[in-house]
Design a protein around this motif. Sequence first.
Motif, mmCIF file in Angstrom:
data_model
loop_
_atom_site.group_PDB
_atom_site.id
_atom_site.type_symbol
_atom_site.label_atom_id
_atom_site.label_comp_id
_atom_site.label_asym_id
_atom_site.label_seq_id
_atom_site.Cartn_x
_atom_site.Cartn_y
_atom_site.Cartn_z
ATOM 1 N N GLU A 106 0.828 -1.204 0.000
ATOM 2 C CA GLU A 106 0.000 0.000 0.000
ATOM 3 C C GLU A 106 0.862 1.252 0.000
ATOM 4 O OE1 GLU A 106 -3.595 2.032 -0.209
ATOM 5 O OE2 GLU A 106 -3.158 -0.118 -0.362
ATOM 6 N N MET A 107 1.967 1.238 0.764
ATOM 7 C CA MET A 107 2.881 2.380 0.794
ATOM 8 C C MET A 107 3.505 2.600 -0.584
ATOM 9 S SD MET A 107 4.750 1.877 4.476
ATOM 10 C CE MET A 107 5.947 3.114 4.048
ATOM 11 N N GLY A 108 3.909 1.505 -1.290
ATOM 12 C CA GLY A 108 4.505 1.649 -2.611
ATOM 13 C C GLY A 108 3.523 2.200 -3.614
ATOM 14 N N LYS A 109 2.255 1.731 -3.521
ATOM 15 C CA LYS A 109 1.244 2.239 -4.436
ATOM 16 C C LYS A 109 1.011 3.739 -4.228
ATOM 17 C CE LYS A 109 -3.579 1.460 -5.762
ATOM 18 N NZ LYS A 109 -4.799 0.656 -5.504
ATOM 19 N N ASN A 110 0.902 4.106 -2.965
ATOM 20 C CA ASN A 110 0.702 5.534 -2.686
ATOM 21 C C ASN A 110 1.906 6.383 -3.141
ATOM 22 O OD1 ASN A 110 -1.782 4.924 -1.548
ATOM 23 N ND2 ASN A 110 -0.937 4.756 0.536
ATOM 24 N N LEU A 111 3.100 5.804 -2.991
ATOM 25 C CA LEU A 111 4.297 6.527 -3.412
ATOM 26 C C LEU A 111 4.314 6.730 -4.914
ATOM 27 C CD1 LEU A 111 7.018 7.807 -2.706
ATOM 28 C CD2 LEU A 111 8.049 5.520 -2.896
ATOM 29 N N ASN A 112 3.916 5.683 -5.676
ATOM 30 C CA ASN A 112 3.882 5.815 -7.136
ATOM 31 C C ASN A 112 2.878 6.879 -7.569
ATOM 32 O OD1 ASN A 112 5.826 3.841 -7.557
ATOM 33 N ND2 ASN A 112 4.317 2.182 -7.574
ATOM 34 N N GLU A 113 1.723 6.890 -6.940
ATOM 35 C CA GLU A 113 0.732 7.889 -7.287
ATOM 36 C C GLU A 113 1.199 9.297 -6.922
ATOM 37 O OE1 GLU A 113 -2.825 6.745 -5.326
ATOM 38 O OE2 GLU A 113 -3.230 5.025 -6.654
ATOM 39 N N ALA A 114 1.848 9.402 -5.766
ATOM 40 C CA ALA A 114 2.352 10.723 -5.359
ATOM 41 C C ALA A 114 3.436 11.224 -6.323
ATOM 42 C CB ALA A 114 2.887 10.668 -3.942
ATOM 43 N N MET A 115 4.351 10.339 -6.718
ATOM 44 C CA MET A 115 5.404 10.735 -7.661
ATOM 45 C C MET A 115 4.815 11.112 -9.013
ATOM 46 S SD MET A 115 8.176 10.744 -6.002
ATOM 47 C CE MET A 115 9.258 10.923 -7.417
#
Length: 783
Positions: A9-18
Amino acid sequence: KMVDPTLAEMGKNLNEAMKMLEDNQRKVEEENEKKYARKDIPGPLQGSGQDMVSILQLVQNLMHGEEEEETSQSYRLQNVGEQGHMALLGHSLAAYISVLDRERLRKLTTRILSDTTLWLCRLFRYENGSAYYHEDDREGLLKICRLVIHTRYEDYTLEGFNVLYTKQPVIYISSAARTGLGQALCNQLGLPLSCMCRVPCNTMFGSQHQMDVALLDRVIKDDVESGKLPLLLVANAGTPGAGHTDKLGRLKELCEQYKMWLHVEGVNLATLALGYVSSSVLAATKCDSMTLTLGSWLGLPAVPAVTLYRHEDPSLSLAAGLTSSQPVEKLRALPLWLSLQYLGHDGIVERIKHASQLSQRLLENLKNLDFIKTSVEDELSSPVVVFKFFQEYSNRDQTSHAAQASTIQHPIISNERHIYDTFNQWLGEQLAQLVPASGVDVVELEDEGTCVRFSPLMTSAVLGTEIQDIDQLVDCLKMKIPVLTSTLQLREEFEQEVRRTVGLLYIEDLGWPGLGVVRYNYHSDGKNDDKQEKELEKINTELLKKLNELESDLTFSLGPEFGGQKNCVYIGMVTEDLDVSELVETIAATGREIEENSRLLENMTEVVRKGIQEAQLQLQKANEERLLEEGLLRQIPVVGSVLNWFSPFQASPKGRTFNLTAGSLESTESMYVSKAQGTGSTPPPTPTSSLAKQRLPGQKAFKRSLRSCDGFSETSSISHCDDLDKMDQRSPNLFPSQEQGPLEMERAEEHKEVMQAVTDTEEIDSDKSPPDCSKVEDQVSPR
């Protein structure tokens, strides 16, 4: 492998934020790019470009501007005829022809160059010559100098400046040549200014603008003896200033003696195309090179100048830049090639002949004008006419001026020349403004000073000058000569009147074309310099405003924009009927009036302040007196009211008024008394200015009356008596009758006595000197 759901979930949110950050960054960059394009790129270059109509409209606006151009500039544009269109077409064709293949371009340019060179050599009697076409009219002489250097210095190509150092070259030019020519040649050739020798013109014999051949011979001998190499001589067939021609025949012999190159330039070379050519100009056909400026002679826009020369070595001509192997450079002759064909031989000769006829027409008219001095070398065929306004000295002053002539820097002679230069500068500017089609301009000559020049070969083809323009120019000159003579004669009288008038200061400004310069002196009362300067500026500015409000033909101004005196009144040109004494008296009286008003306003603040202080003191004193009169009990609030009710206190009012004229407080008791009695003094009548002299209907200020002292005669006395008789008949109430009262009869008797005194005075003085008109007018002024 199993992935922790939290980490996923953290990686997904990071990709969306980037992704969001990158998108925002991309949008910011695109917006910055758009802002950069709108901000830094000029407006016409934005988008996909402009259409032809918009571009041509922009060019038209730049040519004419929003406001209408001056008459002279619009006149130039209107006279670009079909021959001018052919020259403009040549520039477009040259650009179009330059895209042809190399072989076809070479054949075409060779034909154009050879035809144009042959035609020019035949037209201007310069046989077996080559031609160099150039935009700058000095470039041809520059290339000729390089050709001569390559010819006289065999090792110049290999050694360069070393061979010039061992034997310094010398180029000789006339002191009457155009300004900056020698310095420009030295800069372009890389030579020191010591290589340029200016040859003086004749000062004792011959023309003042021809090169002194004897002096040139001595200078060349001295240079040869000192180890220098005489290289080239630049002569004039029509000097830039006066249009004089050097002794080209003798100069050619001198150049052959010292193996020098002779180059000739000048406007008189155009007359070589005519059927009759003066011998002085015809000698130019024997020179080594000459420069022709056909654009101004024939009215052809943007055509190149041509330098014709004779030289046998093509390689040296190529090294000097007189010839080129590039076919595109040979296309410079194309506009001239088209224009010469369009005009033909008759058209070329007709234009040059028309310019010479204009000069002859003007010269014939100038000979019949007084106070005009001409400076023409050959009156029969000179295409340049130079003239100036000049007034000969009177017989009384000729001896003194002849005695002073030996001293060149005598202040009187120097001042007179400066004044004449100023007047001729004004005359030339006025003629150019009134008759712009004439093309006259102002030129500075070394000996004659400032003169007016008419050179139709340089202007008539472009301006379209005709015979009627010359006649109009002469008419304008006839109108300006009386103004110049009267102003010159009244300058001294104006100076004397100003110097003897209290309060005025005469400012000597030899560069002002007018009656003179005057300044009203401000009487300082111990003030510092800064405050005095401000007051002086204020008074003279107001004085100028008051003078301009008067109905007169004079022009009052602050002087020239640059170089003029500050805080002065400049008076322009005047006519002979100017009353100088009245003018100076009016200036002085107006200045005094302005100064008095200024002092009144300046002292008003101080007077009012002192009056307020005095009023406060008197008010305090009145309060103290009232306190003593009323007593202490009346000042107590309750007791005082009761006491005043039973025993009122009667006190007379004591008013005060402030007199601005006297600057003091005065009692109002007399005012109340006068109002109570109903009698009061009437205000005195407004005094009239003593400067308001009686003038005839329609007569402007500072003009002498028609019944002036110069024109007063017995006939005028008789006519004046007739006028008095008519006045008696039209005004029966001026004389006593039975129906009139004693006061009216007394006034009529006094008026009749004044009239009889005036008539007797005129009859007695009719056989003597004319009476003073101003005194007569004072006697007949109404009582």
